[in-house]
Motif scaffolding. Structure first.
Motif, PDB file in Angstrom:
ATOM      1  N   PRO A  20       6.700  13.159 -17.437  1.00  0.00           N
ATOM      2  CA  PRO A  20       5.572  12.283 -17.092  1.00  0.00           C
ATOM      3  C   PRO A  20       5.953  11.116 -16.158  1.00  0.00           C
ATOM      4  CG  PRO A  20       5.605  12.717 -19.451  1.00  0.00           C
ATOM      5  CD  PRO A  20       6.839  13.341 -18.886  1.00  0.00           C
ATOM      6  N   ALA A  21       7.194  10.633 -16.264  1.00  0.00           N
ATOM      7  CA  ALA A  21       7.600   9.493 -15.431  1.00  0.00           C
ATOM      8  C   ALA A  21       7.541   9.839 -13.940  1.00  0.00           C
ATOM      9  CB  ALA A  21       9.014   9.055 -15.797  1.00  0.00           C
TER      10      ALA A  21
ATOM     11  N   ASN B  27       1.041   7.098 -12.738  1.00  0.00           N
ATOM     12  CA  ASN B  27       0.400   6.228 -11.749  1.00  0.00           C
ATOM     13  C   ASN B  27       1.438   5.297 -11.162  1.00  0.00           C
ATOM     14  OD1 ASN B  27      -2.486   6.178 -13.727  1.00  0.00           O
ATOM     15  ND2 ASN B  27      -2.355   7.007 -11.691  1.00  0.00           N
ATOM     16  N   GLY B  28       1.293   5.016  -9.889  1.00  0.00           N
ATOM     17  CA  GLY B  28       2.297   4.202  -9.218  1.00  0.00           C
ATOM     18  C   GLY B  28       3.321   5.089  -8.521  1.00  0.00           C
ATOM     19  N   ARG B  29       3.451   6.338  -8.993  1.00  0.00           N
ATOM     20  CA  ARG B  29       4.289   7.310  -8.257  1.00  0.00           C
ATOM     21  C   ARG B  29       3.354   8.351  -7.655  1.00  0.00           C
ATOM     22  NH1 ARG B  29       8.379   6.620 -12.393  1.00  0.00           N
ATOM     23  NH2 ARG B  29       9.723   5.014 -11.532  1.00  0.00           N
TER      24      ARG B  29
ATOM     25  N   LEU C  15      13.704   9.106  -9.153  1.00  0.00           N
ATOM     26  CA  LEU C  15      12.616   8.126  -9.315  1.00  0.00           C
ATOM     27  C   LEU C  15      12.804   6.941  -8.363  1.00  0.00           C
ATOM     28  CD1 LEU C  15      12.040   7.923 -13.183  1.00  0.00           C
ATOM     29  CD2 LEU C  15      10.992   9.445 -11.496  1.00  0.00           C
ATOM     30  N   ASN C  16      14.031   6.450  -8.288  1.00  0.00           N
ATOM     31  CA  ASN C  16      14.288   5.305  -7.398  1.00  0.00           C
ATOM     32  C   ASN C  16      13.975   5.649  -5.952  1.00  0.00           C
ATOM     33  OD1 ASN C  16      15.067   3.564  -9.403  1.00  0.00           O
ATOM     34  ND2 ASN C  16      17.222   4.208  -9.302  1.00  0.00           N
ATOM     35  N   ALA C  17      14.352   6.862  -5.542  1.00  0.00           N
ATOM     36  CA  ALA C  17      14.087   7.276  -4.161  1.00  0.00           C
ATOM     37  C   ALA C  17      12.583   7.313  -3.891  1.00  0.00           C
ATOM     38  CB  ALA C  17      14.728   8.630  -3.876  1.00  0.00           C
ATOM     39  N   LEU C  18      11.833   7.875  -4.846  1.00  0.00           N
ATOM     40  CA  LEU C  18      10.378   7.951  -4.654  1.00  0.00           C
ATOM     41  C   LEU C  18       9.770   6.558  -4.594  1.00  0.00           C
ATOM     42  CD1 LEU C  18       9.286  10.897  -6.983  1.00  0.00           C
ATOM     43  CD2 LEU C  18       9.601  10.900  -4.503  1.00  0.00           C
ATOM     44  N   ASP C  19      10.315   5.636  -5.383  1.00  0.00           N
ATOM     45  CA  ASP C  19       9.785   4.268  -5.371  1.00  0.00           C
ATOM     46  C   ASP C  19      10.040   3.582  -4.035  1.00  0.00           C
ATOM     47  OD1 ASP C  19       8.808   4.618  -7.876  1.00  0.00           O
ATOM     48  OD2 ASP C  19      10.513   3.684  -8.900  1.00  0.00           O
ATOM     49  N   GLY C  20      11.016   4.089  -3.279  1.00  0.00           N
ATOM     50  CA  GLY C  20      11.311   3.506  -1.971  1.00  0.00           C
ATOM     51  C   GLY C  20      10.423   4.033  -0.858  1.00  0.00           C
TER      52      GLY C  20
ATOM     53  N   TYR D 161       0.847  -1.176   0.000  1.00  0.00           N
ATOM     54  CA  TYR D 161       0.000   0.000   0.000  1.00  0.00           C
ATOM     55  C   TYR D 161       0.880   1.222   0.000  1.00  0.00           C
ATOM     56  CZ  TYR D 161      -3.439   3.447   1.287  1.00  0.00           C
ATOM     57  OH  TYR D 161      -4.238   4.553   1.275  1.00  0.00           O
ATOM     58  N   LYS D 162       0.927   1.900  -1.145  1.00  0.00           N
ATOM     59  CA  LYS D 162       1.687   3.141  -1.143  1.00  0.00           C
ATOM     60  C   LYS D 162       0.968   4.198  -1.959  1.00  0.00           C
ATOM     61  CE  LYS D 162       5.443   3.254  -3.236  1.00  0.00           C
ATOM     62  NZ  LYS D 162       6.497   3.303  -4.233  1.00  0.00           N
ATOM     63  N   ARG D 163       1.212   5.423  -1.570  1.00  0.00           N
ATOM     64  CA  ARG D 163       0.508   6.517  -2.206  1.00  0.00           C
ATOM     65  C   ARG D 163       1.426   7.708  -2.372  1.00  0.00           C
ATOM     66  NH1 ARG D 163      -3.371   5.854  -4.666  1.00  0.00           N
ATOM     67  NH2 ARG D 163      -5.556   5.653  -4.148  1.00  0.00           N
ATOM     68  N   GLY D 164       1.388   8.295  -3.559  1.00  0.00           N
ATOM     69  CA  GLY D 164       2.102   9.545  -3.778  1.00  0.00           C
ATOM     70  C   GLY D 164       1.110  10.574  -4.298  1.00  0.00           C
ATOM     71  N   TYR D 165       1.329  11.808  -3.937  1.00  0.00           N
ATOM     72  CA  TYR D 165       0.408  12.878  -4.320  1.00  0.00           C
ATOM     73  C   TYR D 165       1.156  13.982  -5.052  1.00  0.00           C
ATOM     74  CZ  TYR D 165      -2.699  10.701  -0.936  1.00  0.00           C
ATOM     75  OH  TYR D 165      -3.477   9.803  -0.257  1.00  0.00           O
ATOM     76  N   LEU D 166       0.460  14.625  -5.968  1.00  0.00           N
ATOM     77  CA  LEU D 166       0.984  15.834  -6.600  1.00  0.00           C
ATOM     78  C   LEU D 166      -0.002  16.968  -6.322  1.00  0.00           C
ATOM     79  CD1 LEU D 166       3.002  17.272  -8.595  1.00  0.00           C
ATOM     80  CD2 LEU D 166       1.333  16.750 -10.392  1.00  0.00           C
ATOM     81  N   PHE D 167       0.474  18.003  -5.657  1.00  0.00           N
ATOM     82  CA  PHE D 167      -0.331  19.208  -5.446  1.00  0.00           C
ATOM     83  C   PHE D 167       0.181  20.245  -6.440  1.00  0.00           C
ATOM     84  CE2 PHE D 167      -1.364  18.680  -0.581  1.00  0.00           C
ATOM     85  CZ  PHE D 167      -2.004  17.482  -0.860  1.00  0.00           C
ATOM     86  N   TYR D 168      -0.675  20.692  -7.337  1.00  0.00           N
ATOM     87  CA  TYR D 168      -0.211  21.666  -8.330  1.00  0.00           C
ATOM     88  C   TYR D 168      -1.168  22.830  -8.446  1.00  0.00           C
ATOM     89  CZ  TYR D 168      -3.627  19.764 -11.667  1.00  0.00           C
ATOM     90  OH  TYR D 168      -4.792  19.383 -12.285  1.00  0.00           O
TER      91      TYR D 168
END
Ligand SMILES: Nc1ncnc2c1ncn2[C@@H]1O[C@H](COP(=O)(O)OP(=O)(O)OP(=O)(O)O)[C@@H](O)[C@H]1O
Ligand SMILES: [Mg+2]
Length: 210
Positions: A114-115, A119-121, A88-93, A3-10
């Motif tokens: 875009p990467a 989704n998934g990040r 990217l690797n850090a965010l995936d961790g 269960y992981k979640r990342g958010y973008l506030f723009y």
């Protein structure tokens, strides 16, 4: 499936991105961990180590992510050893420990690769925009708790006619209400022109800087 979640506030400056992050952390009793991606000595390794060391129940905050890498992954901080794939690797961790999430913020979503925000990040993208009528009325009510619904509506009406086609941020409104904190609600209702004068002044200053 972890269960992981990342958010973008723009969205435009002064619309509550940073404020909401602070409110979320307080409400959910999470730690706030600010990651300064623009630090000139930040490496892929030190970023990864920082992310791995973040405590459980923490929100990792990466503000203004458009300042570091562009849409084509080009690097804006010349001396920085950080690479795009290191980021990217850090965010995936993030999310290996319980209750960890990250929030990216930007004023320019269109400038991000875009990467970084796929989704998934950054699964959830939330736009912060100029103040809506409802927000204006709620802020008025917050500063004048004894005002009537009719007064709130006429404040919105007065402000919209003074603004004409202009828009206003919640930050500009907050500034106005703080300046008027010793005035009565009726006085504030009559003084909306002040918001517009201030907006025009700021816009002129901005043009002179550019
Ligand atoms: N939606 C809102 N409701 C109430 N107050 C707000 C709102 N948005 C912003 N403010 C007020 O405006 C000020 C600036 O907001 P904030 O720093 O959160 O904006 P931001 O979106 O992070 O801007 P930036 O993109 O420049 O970092 C804060 O003091 C905050 O209290
Ligand atoms: Mg901010």
């Amino acid at each position: 499936i972890p269960y992981k979640r990342g958010y973008l506030f723009y969205g435009v400056p002064g619309t509550g991105k940073t404020s909401l992050i602070q409110a979320l952390a307080a409400h959910f009793e999470h730690n706030l961990c600010y990651v300064h991606l623009t630090h000139p000595r930040l490496t892929d390794e030190s970023l990864r180590a920082a992310v791995n060391q973040a405590p459980k129940k923490s929100i990792l905050v990466l503000e203004d992510v458009d300042a570091v890498f562009g849409k084509d992954r080009e690097k804006f901080i010349k001396d920085s050893p950080l690479t795009f794939s290191g980021l990217l690797n850090a965010l995936d961790g993030v999310g290996k420990a319980d209750g960890q999430v990250f929030i990216l913020t930007t004023n320019h979503r269109e400038r991000l690769n875009p990467a970084l925000i796929r989704n998934g990040r950054a699964d959830v993208h939330i736009e912060f925009a100029h103040a809506s009528d409802e927000q204006i009325a709620l802020m008025f009510a917050r500063f004048y708790p004894f005002s009537t619904p009719a007064m709130r509506q006429s404040f919105v009406g007065n402000l919209r006619s003074a603004l004409a086609s202009r828009v206003v941020t919640p930050a500009a409104l907050q500034h106005f209400f703080i300046m008027h904190r010793r005035s009565t609600a009726s006085k504030a209702m009559e003084s909306v022109q002040g918001i517009v004068t201030e907006l025009d002044l700021r816009a002129d200053e901005q043009r002179m800087l550019e």
